[in-house]
Design a protein around this motif. Structure first.
Motif, PDB file in Angstrom:
ATOM      1  N   ASP A  98      -4.550 -71.066 -40.278  1.00  0.00           N
ATOM      2  CA  ASP A  98      -5.768 -71.559 -39.698  1.00  0.00           C
ATOM      3  C   ASP A  98      -6.557 -70.427 -39.151  1.00  0.00           C
ATOM      4  OD1 ASP A  98      -5.286 -74.115 -40.481  1.00  0.00           O
ATOM      5  OD2 ASP A  98      -4.330 -74.733 -38.429  1.00  0.00           O
ATOM      6  N   ARG A 133      -8.228 -68.920 -42.267  1.00  0.00           N
ATOM      7  CA  ARG A 133      -9.443 -69.776 -42.734  1.00  0.00           C
ATOM      8  C   ARG A 133     -10.364 -69.677 -41.697  1.00  0.00           C
ATOM      9  NH1 ARG A 133     -11.401 -74.743 -41.626  1.00  0.00           N
ATOM     10  NH2 ARG A 133     -12.013 -75.941 -43.214  1.00  0.00           N
ATOM     11  N   ARG A 158      -8.957 -80.939 -46.549  1.00  0.00           N
ATOM     12  CA  ARG A 158      -7.936 -79.985 -46.325  1.00  0.00           C
ATOM     13  C   ARG A 158      -6.566 -80.535 -47.023  1.00  0.00           C
ATOM     14  NH1 ARG A 158      -8.036 -77.169 -40.449  1.00  0.00           N
ATOM     15  NH2 ARG A 158      -6.627 -75.929 -41.752  1.00  0.00           N
TER      16      ARG A 158
END
Length: 70
Positions: free
Chosen positions: A25, A28, A60
Motif C-alpha cells: 500500500d 501504491r 482494487r
C-alpha cells in the motif's frame, strides 16, 4: 509502476483495463502520488472522469493463492 497486463473488452471498444502491481500500500500511494502530480496527468485530471462517465475508475483486486500475478 509495473503494468503486468493490459486488455480491451471484446464487446466494448471503449473499455481498456490495466492491471498494475505495487509492492504494498505504501508503494501504491507513493507511485500514484508521483504519477498524479505530474503536469501531464494534472492537465487531464478533469477530462478522464467526464470521458468514462464516473469519477472512480479504479478497482482494487487481491490475487488468489494460485494466481500467476502476485
Amino acid at each position: 509502476m509495473a503494468v503486468v497486463g493490459s486488455f480491451t473488452a471484446i464487446d466494448d471498444e471503449d473499455t481498456f483495463v490495466w492491471i498494475r502491481r505495487f509492492e504494498d500500500d505504501a508503494d501504491r500511494a507513493r507511485v500514484l502520488e508521483s504519477v498524479h502530480s505530474h503536469p501531464r496527468c494534472a492537465a487531464v485530471a478533469d477530462t478522464v472522469p467526464a470521458l468514462v462517465g464516473r469519477t472512480e475508475t479504479t478497482v482494487r483486486l487481491e490475487p488468489t493463492s494460485r494466481s500467476g500475478l502476485r
